[in-house]
Scaffold this motif. Structure first.
Motif, PDB file in Angstrom:
ATOM      1  N   SER A 221       0.833  -1.206   0.000  1.00 17.07           N
ATOM      2  CA  SER A 221       0.000   0.000   0.000  1.00 17.07           C
ATOM      3  C   SER A 221       0.867   1.255   0.000  1.00 17.07           C
ATOM      4  O   SER A 221       0.574   2.234  -0.705  1.00 17.07           O
TER       5      SER A 221
ATOM      6  N   ALA B 155       1.143   4.138  -2.945  1.00 17.38           N
ATOM      7  CA  ALA B 155       0.953   5.565  -2.672  1.00 17.38           C
ATOM      8  C   ALA B 155       2.120   6.396  -3.211  1.00 17.38           C
ATOM      9  O   ALA B 155       1.942   7.524  -3.677  1.00 17.38           O
ATOM     10  N   GLU B 156       3.303   5.810  -3.173  1.00 19.05           N
ATOM     11  CA  GLU B 156       4.512   6.499  -3.637  1.00 19.05           C
ATOM     12  C   GLU B 156       4.654   6.444  -5.151  1.00 19.05           C
ATOM     13  O   GLU B 156       5.033   7.419  -5.799  1.00 19.05           O
TER      14      GLU B 156
END
Length: 359
Positions: free
Chosen positions: A173, A177-178
């Motif tokens: 996750s 997100a990165e």
């Protein structure tokens, strides 16, 4: 160093004699996170698929199951529905702590060519325990098409790893997100879920189904076969198809997948409870697959689907598999699609490289 070994480490393993081959490994075999394995000169037709089992060698077990042997030096046909065992040119002498996993190459899977690696003392297909020393063998079972093979052909590949490198759902996750791993919402549960696309833009063509009675495919002939002679088109206007038991399909994922350069991924089956079908034969995704800097901009995953016991309704957006991400031990010096012969970068719905492009 924990993680999956990149191309430069595989080169170092060859230099140290941890990977040996006759003839020697050629540079084209070394991929960003795996090594292509080559067929040897003989194929054994066997009565059934088998594993050596603990404490036993493949050669010992072969004497129990061999029906006849075929010299493939000048090329030979492996017939649909039969099981063959082919000694590979490569052998291993792995250090303790270094294990390996094998898988079919993309073009192998897209031909419904079940190809698995077995070892002496092996109790699992496609898994090589840490510290293994000995030969490698390919079990080959053509499911839809008879194929012509020759020594040196590369049907499967092997990936080396030290320690536990699989990302947890929390880490996955954070990575998404990165650096977004899919071009939409990420379904993360025991890996990154992906779904089937049965509503492709501007067409009702959503896949292909292998025809039951076709000619031989020479695996060295690239872009030469007429798809219409080997495949039926699968079309739908309502976002659903019915899979027939025993039939083999080529479909495509709804998500465009991204594998960042410091990671590799492996396709894993989804829970059996969602339906009686298998979703992959070729499961390795290399660092750089779908990566913008390597010419990818996100690439769809091609789904090799075989239905089992009963007809099954497959619907658009249904989750059918998952990608398990692993860390690389260090940055590869080559990436998928970036200056190497990568056939499927930026792909959508696509047959294997042996077929003429569909217009």
């Amino acid at each position: 160093m924990t993680g999956v070994c990149p191309n430069q480490q595989i080169g170092a393993m060859i230099a140290r004699g941890e990977i040996t081959a006759s003839p020697e490994v050629i540079p084209a075999q070394i991929q960003p996170a795996s090594l292509d394995l080559r067929l040897g000169t003989v194929a054994y037709r066997v009565r059934a698929s088998f594993l050596a089992g603990e404490g036993r060698t493949v050669a010992e077990r072969l004497s129990e199951f061999e029906m006849h042997r075929i010299d493939i030096s000048e090329g030979a046909v492996l017939e649909k529905g039969c099981v063959y065992l082919v000694p590979l040119m490569e052998s291993l002498a792995l250090p303790q702590g270094l294990s390996a996993a094998a898988n079919a190459k993309s073009s192998t899977g897209r031909l419904d060519l079940l190809t698995r690696t077995i070892t002496d003392g092996g109790t699992e297909f496609d898994r090589v325990p840490a510290g293994y020393t000995g030969p490698l063998y390919a079990e080959i079972c053509p499911r839809s098409f008879s194929v012509l093979v020759r020594p040196g052909m590369r049907l499967n590949q092997i990936r080396f790893r030290e320690g536990q490198a699989v990302l947890s759902d929390t880490d996955l996750s954070a990575l998404h997100a990165e650096s977004p791993l899919v071009d939409g919402p990420a379904v993360i549960q025991d890996g990154l879920g992906f779904s089937v696309d049965l509503r492709l833009p501007d067409t009702d063509l959503v896949g292909y189904r292998a025809k039951p009675h076709t000619g031989v495919i020479d695996l060295d002939r690239i872009g030469e076969y007429d798809p219409q002679e080997y495949w039926e088109e699968v079309r739908t206007t309502d976002g659903r198809i019915i899979l027939d038991p025993g039939a083999f399909y080529i479909l495509v994922s709804r998500e465009a997948v991204h594998i960042p350069p410091m990671y590799a991924a492996e396709m894993a089956p989804y829970l059996a409870m969602v339906g009686e079908f298998r979703v992959h034969y070729a499961g390795f995704f290399d660092p750089g697959f779908g990566h913008a800097a390597a010419g990818g901009e996100g690439s769809r995953g091609v789904l090799e689907v075989r239905c089992h016991e009963a007809p099954f309704v497959l619907e658009h957006g249904q989750v059918v598999g998952r990608l398990v991400y692993e860390r690389m031990s260090e940055m590869p010096t080559q990436l998928y699609g970036a200056g190497i012969a990568s056939n499927y970068q930026g792909q959508g719905l696509k047959l294997s490289k042996h077929f003429k492009a569909v217009t």
